[in-house]
Write a protein that holds these residues in place. Structure first.
Motif, PDB file in Angstrom:
ATOM      1  N   ALA A 141       0.829  -1.205   0.000  1.00 28.78           N
ATOM      2  CA  ALA A 141       0.000   0.000   0.000  1.00 28.78           C
ATOM      3  C   ALA A 141       0.865   1.257   0.000  1.00 28.78           C
ATOM      4  CB  ALA A 141      -0.931   0.002   1.215  1.00 28.78           C
ATOM      5  N   ILE A 142       1.943   1.239   0.761  1.00 25.15           N
ATOM      6  CA  ILE A 142       2.859   2.386   0.776  1.00 25.15           C
ATOM      7  C   ILE A 142       3.490   2.569  -0.599  1.00 25.15           C
ATOM      8  CG2 ILE A 142       5.023   3.257   1.740  1.00 25.15           C
ATOM      9  CD1 ILE A 142       4.232   1.860   4.375  1.00 25.15           C
ATOM     10  N   ALA A 143       3.928   1.450  -1.192  1.00 22.05           N
ATOM     11  CA  ALA A 143       4.485   1.520  -2.547  1.00 22.05           C
ATOM     12  C   ALA A 143       3.449   2.050  -3.529  1.00 22.05           C
ATOM     13  CB  ALA A 143       4.978   0.137  -2.982  1.00 22.05           C
ATOM     14  N   GLY A 144       2.191   1.607  -3.364  1.00 23.88           N
ATOM     15  CA  GLY A 144       1.120   2.083  -4.228  1.00 23.88           C
ATOM     16  C   GLY A 144       0.867   3.571  -4.061  1.00 23.88           C
ATOM     17  N   ALA A 145       0.945   4.058  -2.820  1.00 23.22           N
ATOM     18  CA  ALA A 145       0.760   5.485  -2.575  1.00 23.22           C
ATOM     19  C   ALA A 145       1.866   6.300  -3.229  1.00 23.22           C
ATOM     20  CB  ALA A 145       0.706   5.761  -1.077  1.00 23.22           C
ATOM     21  N   VAL A 146       3.097   5.797  -3.144  1.00 22.40           N
ATOM     22  CA  VAL A 146       4.225   6.470  -3.797  1.00 22.40           C
ATOM     23  C   VAL A 146       4.004   6.508  -5.303  1.00 22.40           C
ATOM     24  CG1 VAL A 146       6.694   6.320  -4.305  1.00 22.40           C
ATOM     25  CG2 VAL A 146       5.869   5.902  -1.974  1.00 22.40           C
ATOM     26  N   ALA A 147       3.604   5.372  -5.869  1.00 26.65           N
ATOM     27  CA  ALA A 147       3.338   5.310  -7.306  1.00 26.65           C
ATOM     28  C   ALA A 147       2.194   6.248  -7.683  1.00 26.65           C
ATOM     29  CB  ALA A 147       3.000   3.876  -7.722  1.00 26.65           C
TER      30      ALA A 147
END
Length: 417
Positions: A215-221
């Motif tokens: 989810a954190i990676a998705g938010a960054v993306a």
């Protein structure tokens, strides 16, 4: 989204198009929506955890401020703030007028596109949505406007939650209500089979932890996606922005579906779809946010697929509809807002940034759209959700038409960089 609105697909390419729409919808739904929802729900849950539930108590004890508070939650870019308000209504904490004010002010994920590409238009459009949402919310609470029956129906539906310290396991499916004392910290009961398989419980907790990294990676993306002007993102798996977007999106959706359909049997729902008085631990706060977001993800992906397949099957051209001559433009924008979810609204925002639709249509759509916040309410009380989304269309039509006739800049391209 990937599919071009109104594009005809040759018959021989239909299987490929069906698969492509599925993969891109599954990927984009998580990065464009769920990752931002997770962050917002977690922040609210953390405030609840740190304050011992005083924020909810404040709303309960200050009914006159509720429509304003709801509109502020809705005004938060994305849908996370508005999603928070829906369980508050089911619990009986806030009024139906507050729900409508929240949904009418909801900026949705389309706000990120408008803020990035047309910031001046965003200020005016969402400012008008905020004011009209508050006024209409107070009007509903003050004069009823025919919503009394819905309030009484929801009171009966949510009574197990609000009376005697009871928590309903699954209101959407008519599940049994059990005292909180009989449930453990994960939100399940000794009889629901949650401890039947220790290995799967351990695996599910591990999936929950991994889900947060994704989810954190998705938010960054998602942030990088908006910073780049919301471009088309090809399906790639390399160590690039496109690869991060693709891997985070696909993995996040798969893990969300696991948590919602399988994992909740072993670690509980975390109180998803309902507001929590407080959280016993920081881990429980994270779990609640993950399970809440996973539930929303299931609905979001369903809405994305329905919208994208509908565009292809019926050969719809949103640009032509939205750019209809004269006063039909804001009417079309308000009508489009009746569609739940953020997919059509993101497309609409992109069309405005390209100069394809006027500002009056953008304003009407900003008020009418409910974003993904409607999904938790639909899952628990479909009747209230339908009434609420119809109600938000009324101020959208009024404001959109007034902007069309009286706003000096109600034209194409206002505020676009």
């Amino acid at each position: 989204m990937h599919t071009d609105a109104g594009a005809l697909v040759p018959f021989g390419q239909v299987p490929d198009a069906v698969w492509e729409i599925f993969v891109f919808s599954v990927r984009d739904g998580f990065v464009q929506v769920s990752a931002f929802v997770a962050v917002t729900v977690l922040l609210f849950g953390y405030v609840q955890y740190r304050t011992g539930g005083r924020l909810v108590s404040f709303l309960e004890n200050n009914e006159r401020l509720q429509p304003i508070a709801g509109a502020l939650l809705g005004l938060t870019p994305g849908c996370g703030g508005a999603i928070i308000a829906m369980p508050l209504y089911i619990r009986g904490t806030i009024s139906f007028g507050t729900v409508v004010a929240t949904l009418a002010a909801t900026a949705g994920d389309a706000a990120f596109v408008i803020i990035a590409l047309a910031p001046e238009a965003a200020v005016y459009a969402y400012g008008l949505a905020f004011v009209s949402a508050i006024l209409f919310g107070y009007a509903i609470d003050g004069w009823g406007l025919g919503i009394g029956r819905v309030d009484r129906a929801v009171d009966r539906l949510s009574r197990p939650v609000t009376d005697g310290g009871f928590a309903t396991r699954n209101v959407a499916e008519g599940g049994p209500s059990v005292p909180i004392a009989d449930a453990d910290s994960c939100g399940h009961t000794p009889n629901d089979g949650a401890t039947a398989n220790g290995l799967l419980m351990t695996v599910t907790h591990g999936v929950h932890v991994v889900w947060w990294f994704v989810a954190i990676a998705g938010a960054v993306a998602g942030v990088l996606y908006l910073a780049r002007g919301a471009p088309d993102v090809p399906l790639q798996f390399g160590p690039t922005f496109f690869g991060l977007f693709t891997v985070a999106g696909l993995t996040g959706t798969v893990l969300s579906f696991y948590l919602h359909f399988v994992g909740r049997r072993y670690i509980g729902t975390g109180g998803s779809g309902r507001i929590r008085e407080n959280f016993a631990s920081a881990y429980e706060t994270f779990q609640h946010a993950a399970m809440e977001t996973s539930m929303v993800t299931v609905w979001v992906i369903g809405a994305y697929l329905l919208y994208e397949y509908g565009i292809v099957v019926f050969n719809l051209d949103i640009a032509a509809l939205a750019a209809a001559a004269g006063v039909l433009a804001p009417i079309a924008g308000a009508a489009l807002g009746l569609i739940p979810g953020c997919a059509p609204q993101i497309v609409f925002a992109g069309l405005y940034a390209e100069g394809a639709i006027p500002f009056s249509a953008l304003t009407a759509n900003a008020i009418s759209q409910d974003g993904d916040a409607l999904f938790p309410l639909m899952a628990i009380d479909m009747k209230a959700a339908i009434i609420a989304t119809i109600y938000t269309t009324i101020p959208a039509l009024i404001t959109g038409v007034l902007v069309y006739y009286f706003w000096p800049f109600a034209d194409f391209g206002f505020g676009v960089l």
